[in-house]
Design a protein around this motif. Structure first.
Motif, PDB file in Angstrom:
ATOM      1  N   PRO A  26       0.119  16.407  32.665  1.00  0.00           N
ATOM      2  CA  PRO A  26      -0.874  15.949  31.842  1.00  0.00           C
ATOM      3  C   PRO A  26      -0.322  14.865  31.122  1.00  0.00           C
ATOM      4  O   PRO A  26       0.818  15.058  30.365  1.00  0.00           O
ATOM      5  N   ALA A  27      -1.002  13.802  31.102  1.00  0.00           N
ATOM      6  CA  ALA A  27      -0.369  12.646  30.281  1.00  0.00           C
ATOM      7  C   ALA A  27      -0.692  13.352  28.832  1.00  0.00           C
ATOM      8  O   ALA A  27      -1.675  13.740  28.071  1.00  0.00           O
ATOM      9  N   PRO A  28       0.504  12.930  27.994  1.00  0.00           N
ATOM     10  CA  PRO A  28       0.461  13.436  26.498  1.00  0.00           C
ATOM     11  C   PRO A  28      -0.617  12.672  25.595  1.00  0.00           C
ATOM     12  O   PRO A  28      -0.704  11.454  25.835  1.00  0.00           O
ATOM     13  N   GLU A  29      -0.937  13.250  24.422  1.00  0.00           N
ATOM     14  CA  GLU A  29      -1.920  12.491  23.600  1.00  0.00           C
ATOM     15  C   GLU A  29      -1.158  11.435  22.716  1.00  0.00           C
ATOM     16  O   GLU A  29      -0.003  11.499  22.594  1.00  0.00           O
ATOM     17  N   PRO A  30      -1.690  10.226  22.775  1.00  0.00           N
ATOM     18  CA  PRO A  30      -1.093   8.873  22.215  1.00  0.00           C
ATOM     19  C   PRO A  30      -0.711   9.353  20.809  1.00  0.00           C
ATOM     20  O   PRO A  30      -1.476   9.975  20.232  1.00  0.00           O
ATOM     21  N   ILE A  31       0.368   8.959  20.555  1.00  0.00           N
ATOM     22  CA  ILE A  31       0.823   8.833  19.091  1.00  0.00           C
ATOM     23  C   ILE A  31       0.288   7.871  18.029  1.00  0.00           C
ATOM     24  O   ILE A  31       0.569   6.595  18.474  1.00  0.00           O
ATOM     25  N   GLN A  32      -0.273   8.441  17.035  1.00  0.00           N
ATOM     26  CA  GLN A  32      -1.013   7.392  16.133  1.00  0.00           C
ATOM     27  C   GLN A  32      -0.010   7.165  15.038  1.00  0.00           C
ATOM     28  O   GLN A  32       0.315   8.094  14.286  1.00  0.00           O
ATOM     29  N   ALA A  33       0.115   5.930  14.698  1.00  0.00           N
ATOM     30  CA  ALA A  33       1.103   5.774  13.452  1.00  0.00           C
ATOM     31  C   ALA A  33       0.332   5.962  12.194  1.00  0.00           C
ATOM     32  O   ALA A  33      -1.014   5.728  11.972  1.00  0.00           O
ATOM     33  N   ALA A  34       0.754   6.811  11.280  1.00  0.00           N
ATOM     34  CA  ALA A  34       0.298   6.837  10.067  1.00  0.00           C
ATOM     35  C   ALA A  34       0.163   5.600   9.157  1.00  0.00           C
ATOM     36  O   ALA A  34       0.598   4.683   9.315  1.00  0.00           O
ATOM     37  N   PRO A  35      -1.227   5.578   8.770  1.00  0.00           N
ATOM     38  CA  PRO A  35      -1.523   4.355   7.846  1.00  0.00           C
ATOM     39  C   PRO A  35      -0.879   4.147   6.916  1.00  0.00           C
ATOM     40  O   PRO A  35      -0.426   5.075   6.002  1.00  0.00           O
ATOM     41  N   VAL A  36      -0.434   2.854   6.775  1.00  0.00           N
ATOM     42  CA  VAL A  36       0.346   2.520   5.668  1.00  0.00           C
ATOM     43  C   VAL A  36      -0.655   1.730   4.609  1.00  0.00           C
ATOM     44  O   VAL A  36      -1.394   0.852   4.656  1.00  0.00           O
ATOM     45  N   GLU A  37      -0.221   2.489   3.279  1.00  0.00           N
ATOM     46  CA  GLU A  37      -0.985   2.146   1.953  1.00  0.00           C
ATOM     47  C   GLU A  37      -0.323   0.980   1.480  1.00  0.00           C
ATOM     48  O   GLU A  37       0.726   0.856   1.550  1.00  0.00           O
ATOM     49  N   ALA A  38      -1.217   0.140   0.885  1.00  0.00           N
ATOM     50  CA  ALA A  38      -0.669  -1.218   0.097  1.00  0.00           C
ATOM     51  C   ALA A  38       0.024  -0.601  -1.274  1.00  0.00           C
ATOM     52  O   ALA A  38      -0.351   0.040  -1.952  1.00  0.00           O
ATOM     53  N   ALA A  39       1.316  -1.030  -1.506  1.00  0.00           N
ATOM     54  CA  ALA A  39       1.987  -0.560  -2.555  1.00  0.00           C
ATOM     55  C   ALA A  39       1.749  -1.673  -3.572  1.00  0.00           C
ATOM     56  O   ALA A  39       1.963  -2.948  -3.171  1.00  0.00           O
ATOM     57  N   PRO A  40       1.800  -1.325  -4.917  1.00  0.00           N
ATOM     58  CA  PRO A  40       1.804  -2.287  -5.970  1.00  0.00           C
ATOM     59  C   PRO A  40       3.245  -2.999  -6.058  1.00  0.00           C
ATOM     60  O   PRO A  40       4.269  -2.279  -6.046  1.00  0.00           O
ATOM     61  N   ALA A  41       3.212  -4.307  -6.416  1.00  0.00           N
ATOM     62  CA  ALA A  41       4.595  -4.876  -6.298  1.00  0.00           C
ATOM     63  C   ALA A  41       4.990  -5.045  -7.868  1.00  0.00           C
ATOM     64  O   ALA A  41       3.994  -5.099  -8.638  1.00  0.00           O
ATOM     65  N   GLU A  42       6.070  -4.678  -7.797  1.00  0.00           N
ATOM     66  CA  GLU A  42       6.590  -4.386  -9.099  1.00  0.00           C
ATOM     67  C   GLU A  42       6.835  -5.954  -9.909  1.00  0.00           C
ATOM     68  O   GLU A  42       7.092  -7.035  -9.259  1.00  0.00           O
ATOM     69  N   VAL A  43       6.306  -6.075 -11.282  1.00  0.00           N
ATOM     70  CA  VAL A  43       6.338  -7.159 -11.908  1.00  0.00           C
ATOM     71  C   VAL A  43       7.554  -7.404 -12.688  1.00  0.00           C
ATOM     72  O   VAL A  43       7.905  -6.760 -13.451  1.00  0.00           O
ATOM     73  N   ALA A  44       8.453  -8.153 -12.238  1.00  0.00           N
ATOM     74  CA  ALA A  44       9.627  -8.467 -13.023  1.00  0.00           C
ATOM     75  C   ALA A  44       9.673  -8.950 -14.338  1.00  0.00           C
ATOM     76  O   ALA A  44      10.330  -8.751 -15.068  1.00  0.00           O
ATOM     77  N   GLY A  45       8.780  -9.640 -14.545  1.00  0.00           N
ATOM     78  CA  GLY A  45       8.708 -10.628 -16.094  1.00  0.00           C
ATOM     79  C   GLY A  45       7.421 -11.328 -16.135  1.00  0.00           C
ATOM     80  O   GLY A  45       6.862 -11.760 -15.032  1.00  0.00           O
ATOM     81  N   GLY A  46       7.435 -12.113 -17.180  1.00  0.00           N
ATOM     82  CA  GLY A  46       6.255 -12.861 -17.342  1.00  0.00           C
ATOM     83  C   GLY A  46       6.027 -13.286 -18.872  1.00  0.00           C
ATOM     84  O   GLY A  46       6.579 -12.729 -19.519  1.00  0.00           O
ATOM     85  N   TRP A  47       5.344 -14.534 -18.873  1.00  0.00           N
ATOM     86  CA  TRP A  47       5.154 -15.039 -20.376  1.00  0.00           C
ATOM     87  C   TRP A  47       3.756 -14.089 -20.946  1.00  0.00           C
ATOM     88  O   TRP A  47       3.120 -13.683 -20.081  1.00  0.00           O
ATOM     89  N   TYR A  48       4.024 -14.239 -22.169  1.00  0.00           N
ATOM     90  CA  TYR A  48       2.906 -13.509 -22.893  1.00  0.00           C
ATOM     91  C   TYR A  48       2.565 -14.261 -24.164  1.00  0.00           C
ATOM     92  O   TYR A  48       3.358 -14.977 -24.734  1.00  0.00           O
ATOM     93  N   LEU A  49       1.412 -13.932 -24.703  1.00  0.00           N
ATOM     94  CA  LEU A  49       1.107 -14.720 -26.122  1.00  0.00           C
ATOM     95  C   LEU A  49       0.732 -13.351 -26.781  1.00  0.00           C
ATOM     96  O   LEU A  49       0.244 -12.205 -26.374  1.00  0.00           O
ATOM     97  N   ARG A  50       0.961 -13.475 -28.128  1.00  0.00           N
ATOM     98  CA  ARG A  50       0.644 -12.417 -28.898  1.00  0.00           C
ATOM     99  C   ARG A  50      -0.076 -12.901 -30.310  1.00  0.00           C
ATOM    100  O   ARG A  50       0.128 -14.053 -30.804  1.00  0.00           O
ATOM    101  N   GLY A  51      -0.811 -12.164 -31.116  1.00  0.00           N
ATOM    102  CA  GLY A  51      -1.401 -12.512 -32.342  1.00  0.00           C
ATOM    103  C   GLY A  51      -1.452 -10.997 -32.998  1.00  0.00           C
ATOM    104  O   GLY A  51      -1.581  -9.834 -32.608  1.00  0.00           O
ATOM    105  N   ASP A  52      -1.087 -11.146 -34.371  1.00  0.00           N
ATOM    106  CA  ASP A  52      -0.735  -9.882 -35.179  1.00  0.00           C
ATOM    107  C   ASP A  52      -1.702 -10.013 -36.684  1.00  0.00           C
ATOM    108  O   ASP A  52      -1.474 -11.186 -37.188  1.00  0.00           O
ATOM    109  N   VAL A  53      -1.910  -8.741 -37.076  1.00  0.00           N
ATOM    110  CA  VAL A  53      -2.290  -8.898 -38.569  1.00  0.00           C
ATOM    111  C   VAL A  53      -1.421  -7.820 -39.055  1.00  0.00           C
ATOM    112  O   VAL A  53      -1.202  -6.931 -38.693  1.00  0.00           O
ATOM    113  N   GLY A  54      -1.352  -7.910 -40.548  1.00  0.00           N
ATOM    114  CA  GLY A  54      -0.702  -6.806 -41.117  1.00  0.00           C
ATOM    115  C   GLY A  54      -0.857  -6.930 -42.737  1.00  0.00           C
ATOM    116  O   GLY A  54      -1.492  -7.781 -43.384  1.00  0.00           O
ATOM    117  N   TYR A  55      -0.316  -5.615 -43.100  1.00  0.00           N
ATOM    118  CA  TYR A  55      -0.241  -5.644 -44.695  1.00  0.00           C
ATOM    119  C   TYR A  55       1.167  -5.672 -45.153  1.00  0.00           C
ATOM    120  O   TYR A  55       2.079  -4.545 -44.633  1.00  0.00           O
TER     121      TYR A  55
END
Length: 279
Positions: A26-55
């Motif tokens: 009998p023909a074997p059951e076809p092998i189904q590949a496991a679904p590949v989930e989308a992985a978050p890409a690591e963020v190496a760096g980037g620009w930012y703006l900041r604002g602060d208040v203090g005492y």
């Protein structure tokens, strides 16, 4: 003879059926590949703006001035500076997961000064002066931070910075009165205030709190040491004067907006599942 022929045919049919059973699988059951989930890409760096208040809890390290015909240096008997508020902003770059740097510009609001000296004056040989003024300051700093690690939404950090602070002293108003009779006073007069850029260094510690993928709250402490410099000018046989520097202990809160803070979804090609080929 007929009986023998029938037996041979029956035997051949039995052998053929057995061989066919062995060949068929009998023909074997076809092998189904496991679904590949989308992985978050690591963020190496980037620009930012900041604002602060203090005492800022401020401490004036002292003040001195020149006095008399001999132009000798005298310290203020008392030199106090009130606490004040701060506000600032800056632009920075997240180099990697643990290291970032920024440039900040901060304003220290008006802090009132009060001081006194003792000595002779026009109404007595034993006088006490009352000196009042105020200051504001702008600080331009280059800073670097080490993000120790991320624990849930919290990222503690330490940092340091160097730069300059322009301290702007207002006019210093001087009033000298007899120590034994405070109502017996010389006329008041003003010394011109001075402004000057001074070397400043800072030490920081705090925690970043993730609000969204690209917005963080920043709560922390900063210590700044502003070196001494000119305070007021010469007038009426007194001055010029200088302060010995400032210590600023600041409780701060602010926001940082990261332009590259949201993780991007990695692209996974949608290839069809290849079916096995049987021969």
């Amino acid at each position: 003879m007929k009986t023998v022929l029938i037996g041979v045919v029956a035997t051949m049919l039995s052998v053929s059926a057995a061989m066919a059973a062995d060949l068929y699988q009998p023909a074997p059951e076809p092998i189904q590949a496991a679904p590949v989930e989308a992985a978050p890409a690591e963020v190496a760096g980037g620009w930012y703006l900041r604002g602060d208040v203090g005492y800022a809890f401020t401490k004036l390290r002292g003040a001195h001035f020149y006095q008399g015909p001999g132009r000798y240096v005298r310290d203020f008997d008392r030199a106090d500076l009130d606490d004040s508020w701060t506000v600032g902003g800056g632009v920075g770059y997240q180099i990697n997961q643990h290291l970032r740097t920024d440039v900040t510009l901060d304003y220290l609001g008006k802090a009132d000064f009060s001081g006194s000296t003792s000595g002779s004056c026009g109404v007595s040989t034993n006088c006490t002066s009352r000196d009042v003024s105020s200051l504001t300051a702008w600080s331009l700093m280059a800073n670097a931070y080490v993000d120790i690690g991320t624990y849930g939404a919290f990222t503690p950090y330490v940092g340091a910075g160097i730069g300059g602070t322009q301290v702007r002293w207002d006019k210093l108003k001087n009033t000298s009165c007899s120590t034994s009779n405070p109502d017996d006073c010389d006329d008041s007069f003003d010394h011109d205030g001075k402004r000057k850029w001074r070397f400043t260094y800072a030490l920081m510690a705090g925690t970043s709190i993730d609000l969204t993928c690209n917005l963080q709250a920043d709560v922390g402490y900063r210590f700044r040491h502003v070196l001494g410099g000119d305070m007021f000018g010469y007038k009426a046989n007194g001055g010029p004067g200088s302060d010995k520097g400032l210590y600023l202990h600041e409780a701060r809160a602010g926001l940082r907006y990261n332009f590259n803070g949201c993780a991007e979804t990695a692209y996974v090609p949608d290839y069809p599942v290849e079916q096995p080929v049987y021969k």
